[in-house]
Design a protein around this motif. Structure first.
Motif, PDB file in Angstrom:
ATOM      1  N   LEU A 135       0.722  -1.285   0.045  1.00 38.20           N
ATOM      2  CA  LEU A 135      -0.084  -0.171  -0.219  1.00 38.20           C
ATOM      3  C   LEU A 135       1.126   1.280   0.110  1.00 38.20           C
ATOM      4  CD1 LEU A 135      -2.590  -0.884   2.709  1.00 38.20           C
ATOM      5  CD2 LEU A 135      -3.022  -0.425   0.074  1.00 38.20           C
ATOM      6  N   GLY A 136       2.032   1.039   0.679  1.00 36.63           N
ATOM      7  CA  GLY A 136       2.655   2.793   0.858  1.00 36.63           C
ATOM      8  C   GLY A 136       4.195   2.501   0.847  1.00 36.63           C
ATOM      9  N   GLY A 137       4.807   1.032   0.619  1.00 37.14           N
ATOM     10  CA  GLY A 137       6.355   1.159   0.246  1.00 37.14           C
ATOM     11  C   GLY A 137       6.816   1.302   1.543  1.00 37.14           C
ATOM     12  N   MET A 138       8.231   1.534   1.529  1.00 39.04           N
ATOM     13  CA  MET A 138       9.035   1.358   2.517  1.00 39.04           C
ATOM     14  C   MET A 138       9.107   2.503   3.428  1.00 39.04           C
ATOM     15  SD  MET A 138      11.360  -0.029   4.007  1.00 39.04           S
ATOM     16  CE  MET A 138      11.622  -1.496   2.559  1.00 39.04           C
ATOM     17  N   GLU A 139       8.447   3.543   3.066  1.00 37.66           N
ATOM     18  CA  GLU A 139       8.213   5.011   4.092  1.00 37.66           C
ATOM     19  C   GLU A 139       7.110   4.584   4.941  1.00 37.66           C
ATOM     20  OE1 GLU A 139       7.484   9.524   4.019  1.00 37.66           O
ATOM     21  OE2 GLU A 139       7.774   8.487   2.048  1.00 37.66           O
ATOM     22  N   ALA A 140       5.983   4.035   4.542  1.00 37.92           N
ATOM     23  CA  ALA A 140       4.777   3.444   5.179  1.00 37.92           C
ATOM     24  C   ALA A 140       5.071   2.564   6.078  1.00 37.92           C
ATOM     25  CB  ALA A 140       3.766   3.229   4.242  1.00 37.92           C
TER      26      ALA A 140
END
Length: 433
Positions: free
Chosen positions: A376-381
């Protein structure tokens, strides 16, 4: 199914073809030449039965061009696919036993047939070679053969529109992308008519025209790794040819178009096909698309194996589509367990650092949570999720037989909140990759 004698100008081609097959490896070259006049060409239309389970037909077939599917039982259960160079039916011929499976043509196909009668003629005149063929067949049975399953080793890709979408731009983009790594040819009505010097593309399909068309595509398959067929915008004789020849069908859905079924989709009903082809749908979006909507309406009434989203101007998206089509996609499955679940974050960071793309991701237990937030949000999420999660333990520990925490104080509710938070921060755009 149409049978014919082998044309004189095809003898050398088939002779070279047979000398490369394992079944004839122990034969002298003169014996293979003696066998050729006893063979017949058999052309089969897509979805036609070549061999019926339980019948007493003792012919052997060598697939020259096309694709066959082997099924058993009722309803049919696919167990293997036959690709050019494979032999089918030799055990029934040699042992005089009933057929143990049914074989369909997945697309228009061409075989060489050795009938029971002609095999007996060959056996009488070449007893030693006939014995060697039987011995080779037994050895082939004792070895575990690598089975080709649906969707593997495709070579012909047909691209068609879904609804009132226009698929031609995608065909052009796909050709350019695949041609970076493979030898590609795109076949359109104009290319077809130029080769035959007449209006072949829109002519009615007959046994003779199908045979000529098949021979041409066979030459293209020998030269190119992938052939892309581009259909018309509606159901026409040309569109019908494209669908019949395909190993893999891709329907293109423009998210800005109306999702009602078009004439192609209404005519080509996967559920009424004996040997369904691998069929996917690709939703194409404009460069400024930020949210995906309406997929459910497009998928209603359509039978597809998979569906994917891509921005037409995104190299990352198109690279992913190319990997999926060419069977080079990368999937990652994450394990369960709290500590191991967090360890996956480092693994995913290493993948990104090494520029290894992830096309599919899933997991179990904690691994499923990590995978869902990452998709859903990649590494940052994912990092933000981990920090929030670690602050909300609330002493909810249990004796670690099967779990570290009881899950009463956070569990699914907390995870759901984290996923919503990832969406609200607009991290969902990573899903395209």
């Amino acid at each position: 199914m149409h049978e014919r004698k082998i044309a004189a100008d095809q003898y050398n081609r088939y002779y070279e073809f047979l000398t490369k097959l394992d079944l004839f490896a122990g034969l002298k070259l003169k014996d293979i030449k003696n066998l050729l006049p006893l063979l017949q060409e058999v052309s089969i239309q897509g979805d036609e039965i070549l061999i019926q389970e339980g019948e007493e037909d003792y012919s052997m077939y060598i697939l020259i061009y096309g694709r066959l599917q082997v099924v058993v039982g009722n309803p049919y259960t696919p167990i293997a696919e036959i690709t050019p160079g494979d032999v089918v039916g030799e055990i029934s011929l040699l042992a005089q036993e009933k057929r143990t499976a049914t074989v369909f043509a997945m697309r228009d196909s061409l075989c060489l047939k050795l009938s029971e009668e002609n095999y007996k003629i060959f056996e009488q005149n070449n007893i030693v070679s006939a014995f060697k063929m039987a011995k080779t067949s037994i050895k082939r049975l004792s070895k575990k053969k690598e089975v080709t399953h649906p969707g593997q080793n495709i070579s012909i890709i047909t691209v068609a529109p879904a609804g009132d979408s226009d698929h031609h731009e995608f065909v052009h983009v796909l050709h350019n992308r695949l041609s970076e790594n493979y030898k590609i040819v795109t076949v359109t009505p104009e290319v077809c008519d130029e080769y035959f010097n007449k209006n072949m593309a829109l002519s009615e399909i007959t046994d003779e025209s199908s045979y000529k068309f098949m021979k041409w595509i066979q030459k293209l398959e020998d030269e190119y790794r992938y052939i892309i067929f581009s259909t018309d915008r509606q159901m026409t004789p040309w569109t019908n040819r494209c669908l019949r020849e395909a190993d893999h069908i891709i329907f293109i859905a423009d998210s800005r178009s109306h999702p009602a079924l078009n004439s192609i989709e209404l005519s080509y009903d996967q559920e009424n096909v004996r040997a369904p082809k691998t069929t996917d749908m690709i939703f194409v979006h404009s460069e400024d698309t930020t949210k995906i909507r309406g997929s459910k309406e497009w998928l209603e009434g359509r039978t597809v194996k998979g569906y994917f989203h891509a921005k037409m101007g995104s190299k990352k998206d198109l690279d992913k589509i190319a990997r999926i089509i060419t069977e080079q996609s990368i999937g990652v499955v994450l394990n369960g367990g709290g500590a191991r679940g967090y360890a996956h974050i480092g693994v995913l960071k290493a993948f990104e650092k090494c520029n290894i793309p992830i096309d599919y991701i899933g997991g179990t237990s904690m691994g499923a949570l990590i995978a869902s937030v990452y998709s859903l949000g990649g590494m940052e999420a994912l990092i933000q999720y981990s920090e929030d999660f670690s602050k909300n333990y609330r002493g909810d520990y249990t004796f670690p037989f099967i779990s570290l925490m009881k899950g009463r104080n956070h569990g699914h509710t907390f995870t759901h909140k984290c996923c919503l938070k990832a969406r609200h921060k607009n991290f969902h755009k990573k899903k395209y990759g």
